[in-house]
Design a protein around this motif. Structure first.
Motif, PDB file in Angstrom:
ATOM      1  N   GLN A 176     -12.609  -0.294  -5.711  1.00 26.05           N
ATOM      2  CA  GLN A 176     -11.758  -1.011  -6.667  1.00 26.05           C
ATOM      3  C   GLN A 176     -12.324  -2.399  -6.948  1.00 26.05           C
ATOM      4  N   TRP A 177     -12.745  -3.098  -5.876  1.00 22.21           N
ATOM      5  CA  TRP A 177     -13.244  -4.461  -6.045  1.00 22.21           C
ATOM      6  C   TRP A 177     -14.494  -4.489  -6.919  1.00 22.21           C
ATOM      7  N   LYS A 178     -15.368  -3.501  -6.781  1.00 27.21           N
ATOM      8  CA  LYS A 178     -16.586  -3.464  -7.600  1.00 27.21           C
ATOM      9  C   LYS A 178     -16.241  -3.401  -9.082  1.00 27.21           C
ATOM     10  N   VAL A 179     -15.230  -2.599  -9.419  1.00 32.49           N
ATOM     11  CA  VAL A 179     -14.828  -2.473 -10.826  1.00 32.49           C
ATOM     12  C   VAL A 179     -14.185  -3.772 -11.299  1.00 32.49           C
ATOM     13  N   VAL A 180     -13.319  -4.345 -10.451  1.00 37.72           N
ATOM     14  CA  VAL A 180     -12.654  -5.598 -10.821  1.00 37.72           C
ATOM     15  C   VAL A 180     -13.667  -6.717 -11.021  1.00 37.72           C
ATOM     16  N   GLU A 181     -14.649  -6.807 -10.126  1.00 35.84           N
ATOM     17  CA  GLU A 181     -15.663  -7.863 -10.249  1.00 35.84           C
ATOM     18  C   GLU A 181     -16.499  -7.679 -11.508  1.00 35.84           C
ATOM     19  N   ALA A 182     -16.784  -6.419 -11.865  1.00 35.41           N
ATOM     20  CA  ALA A 182     -17.528  -6.169 -13.108  1.00 35.41           C
ATOM     21  C   ALA A 182     -16.699  -6.608 -14.316  1.00 35.41           C
ATOM     22  N   PHE A 183     -15.388  -6.371 -14.259  1.00 32.87           N
ATOM     23  CA  PHE A 183     -14.513  -6.794 -15.355  1.00 32.87           C
ATOM     24  C   PHE A 183     -14.477  -8.324 -15.454  1.00 32.87           C
ATOM     25  N   ILE A 184     -14.316  -8.990 -14.296  1.00 33.72           N
ATOM     26  CA  ILE A 184     -14.251 -10.455 -14.293  1.00 33.72           C
ATOM     27  C   ILE A 184     -15.543 -11.052 -14.849  1.00 33.72           C
ATOM     28  N   ALA A 185     -16.687 -10.514 -14.410  1.00 32.08           N
ATOM     29  CA  ALA A 185     -17.979 -11.032 -14.877  1.00 32.08           C
ATOM     30  C   ALA A 185     -18.110 -10.883 -16.388  1.00 32.08           C
ATOM     31  N   ALA A 186     -17.708  -9.722 -16.901  1.00 33.71           N
ATOM     32  CA  ALA A 186     -17.801  -9.498 -18.340  1.00 33.71           C
ATOM     33  C   ALA A 186     -16.800 -10.369 -19.095  1.00 33.71           C
ATOM     34  N   ALA A 187     -15.602 -10.563 -18.511  1.00 36.03           N
ATOM     35  CA  ALA A 187     -14.587 -11.391 -19.163  1.00 36.03           C
ATOM     36  C   ALA A 187     -15.037 -12.838 -19.242  1.00 36.03           C
ATOM     37  N   ARG A 188     -15.658 -13.346 -18.185  1.00 34.90           N
ATOM     38  CA  ARG A 188     -16.129 -14.732 -18.181  1.00 34.90           C
ATOM     39  C   ARG A 188     -17.166 -14.972 -19.275  1.00 34.90           C
ATOM     40  N   GLU A 189     -18.002 -13.969 -19.516  1.00 39.06           N
ATOM     41  CA  GLU A 189     -19.076 -14.109 -20.494  1.00 39.06           C
ATOM     42  C   GLU A 189     -18.647 -13.706 -21.904  1.00 39.06           C
ATOM     43  N   GLY A 190     -17.422 -13.176 -22.028  1.00 38.65           N
ATOM     44  CA  GLY A 190     -17.012 -12.663 -23.332  1.00 38.65           C
ATOM     45  C   GLY A 190     -17.849 -11.468 -23.747  1.00 38.65           C
ATOM     46  N   ASP A 191     -18.296 -10.680 -22.765  1.00 40.23           N
ATOM     47  CA  ASP A 191     -19.198  -9.544 -22.991  1.00 40.23           C
ATOM     48  C   ASP A 191     -18.373  -8.313 -23.374  1.00 40.23           C
ATOM     49  N   PHE A 192     -18.248  -8.072 -24.674  1.00 47.75           N
ATOM     50  CA  PHE A 192     -17.403  -6.990 -25.167  1.00 47.75           C
ATOM     51  C   PHE A 192     -17.875  -5.635 -24.642  1.00 47.75           C
ATOM     52  N   ALA A 193     -19.168  -5.365 -24.758  1.00 50.10           N
ATOM     53  CA  ALA A 193     -19.704  -4.077 -24.313  1.00 50.10           C
ATOM     54  C   ALA A 193     -19.520  -3.897 -22.814  1.00 50.10           C
ATOM     55  N   GLY A 194     -19.732  -4.980 -22.057  1.00 47.44           N
ATOM     56  CA  GLY A 194     -19.542  -4.906 -20.607  1.00 47.44           C
ATOM     57  C   GLY A 194     -18.105  -4.621 -20.233  1.00 47.44           C
ATOM     58  N   LEU A 195     -17.170  -5.172 -20.993  1.00 48.75           N
ATOM     59  CA  LEU A 195     -15.748  -4.917 -20.750  1.00 48.75           C
ATOM     60  C   LEU A 195     -15.404  -3.456 -21.045  1.00 48.75           C
ATOM     61  N   VAL A 196     -15.845  -2.970 -22.188  1.00 56.61           N
ATOM     62  CA  VAL A 196     -15.554  -1.576 -22.568  1.00 56.61           C
ATOM     63  C   VAL A 196     -16.107  -0.616 -21.519  1.00 56.61           C
TER      64      VAL A 196
END
Length: 293
Positions: A176-196
């Motif tokens: 779960q944490w790996k997915v959450v951390e990937a979301f946080i990293a993408a959210a911080r960068e405004g990375d749309f593709a990374g969020l999707v």
């Protein structure tokens, strides 16, 4: 030890169980504590010598009080709230409060509580008491003024709705944490593709902003949810990992003050549901400032 002291001692032994029942019934920590306190007042004024099974007696009292609270809550709300996120139970990632562990003994996630909010008060009571605490329908029936068969039907209807709406989360907290951390990293960068990439195609986002205009939202679909995250990436938010109802979650801080928290439900390695609480008054009551450091 006099009779009242003995009774108080017996009641304290039942308190964790009663709080667990009331929290599942009400989705509110403060209301759950009020229901438990009401049960104590009724017990202290009763002839305890006539109570054969104290836990069953107290559970019935808490269930009745909670049912009345739910009915009163529905009456007070002239218009149903578009989005309401129940009270989360928040712990630091390095360990849960023992009292919280008692309330969450069978891992009742925030996503499940959101589904329970959609049930009628009687359906919720029948489901909680029978499916979560194995109380027979013969004992549930008098509480809801129904026959045992009618109480069974209430629970059955509730069960179908829960199964249809409550996603079964991945149990591995590290995953779960790996997915959450990937979301946080993408959210911080405004990375749309990374969020999707970390969102389930049918992901649901609920945001409860209380009375604050514009904060409450219901959004479905990976691209729509990612778009919301990109918008918030322009705000100078700080993210902190926490446990929310025993699962991976996030608290955000704005200028050092708690701003929101999100319970994240992860299914098959993707975020299937995000439940945000951003009501300033309710967030302030959760004592999250200690997590800012």
């Amino acid at each position: 030890m006099n009779q009242q002291e003995w009774l108080a001692q017996q009641f304290e032994g039942q308190r964790p169980h009663l709080r667990a029942v009331a929290y599942r019934m009400l989705g509110s920590i403060s209301e759950a504590d009020d229901a438990v306190q009401d049960a104590w007042l009724r017990l202290s004024r009763s002839d305890a010598s006539e109570v054969e099974n104290l836990q069953a007696w107290l559970t019935t009292v808490v269930a009745r009080v909670s049912l009345n609270m739910l009915r009163s809550r529905r009456t007070r709300r002239e218009q149903p709230l578009d989005v309401h996120v129940p009270d989360p139970i928040v712990d630091p990632v390095d360990g849960s409060d023992p009292e919280h562990e008692a309330i969450l003994a069978d891992s009742v996630g925030l996503a499940l509580l959101v589904v329970l909010e959609t049930l009628s008060p009687a359906e919720r009571l029948a489901f909680v008491l029978h499916d979560m605490f194995a109380i027979p329908f013969e004992d549930i029936a008098p509480i809801v003024d129904r026959s045992p068969d009618a109480a069974r039907q209430l629970a059955s209807r509730a069960r179908r709705r829960v199964r249809g709406a409550d996603p079964i989360p991945d149990p591995d907290l590290n995953a779960q944490w790996k997915v959450v951390e990937a979301f946080i990293a993408a959210a911080r960068e405004g990375d749309f593709a990374g969020l999707v990439a970390v969102l389930d195609p049918d992901v649901v986002l609920r945001a409860d902003g209380g009375p604050v205009s514009g904060l409450s939202k219901y959004v479905r679909g990976a691209e729509a949810v990612a778009g919301q995250a990109v918008l918030w990436s322009r705000v100078d938010l700080t993210y902190k990992r926490v446990l929310i109802n025993g699962a991976a979650g996030v608290v955000t801080f704005l200028h050092g003050r708690p701003f929101s928290l999100a319970a994240v439900t992860i299914k098959n390695g993707k975020i299937a549901e995000m439940d945000f609480l951003a009501d300033p008054e309710r967030v302030a009551q959760l004592g999250l400032t200690v997590l800012a450091d």
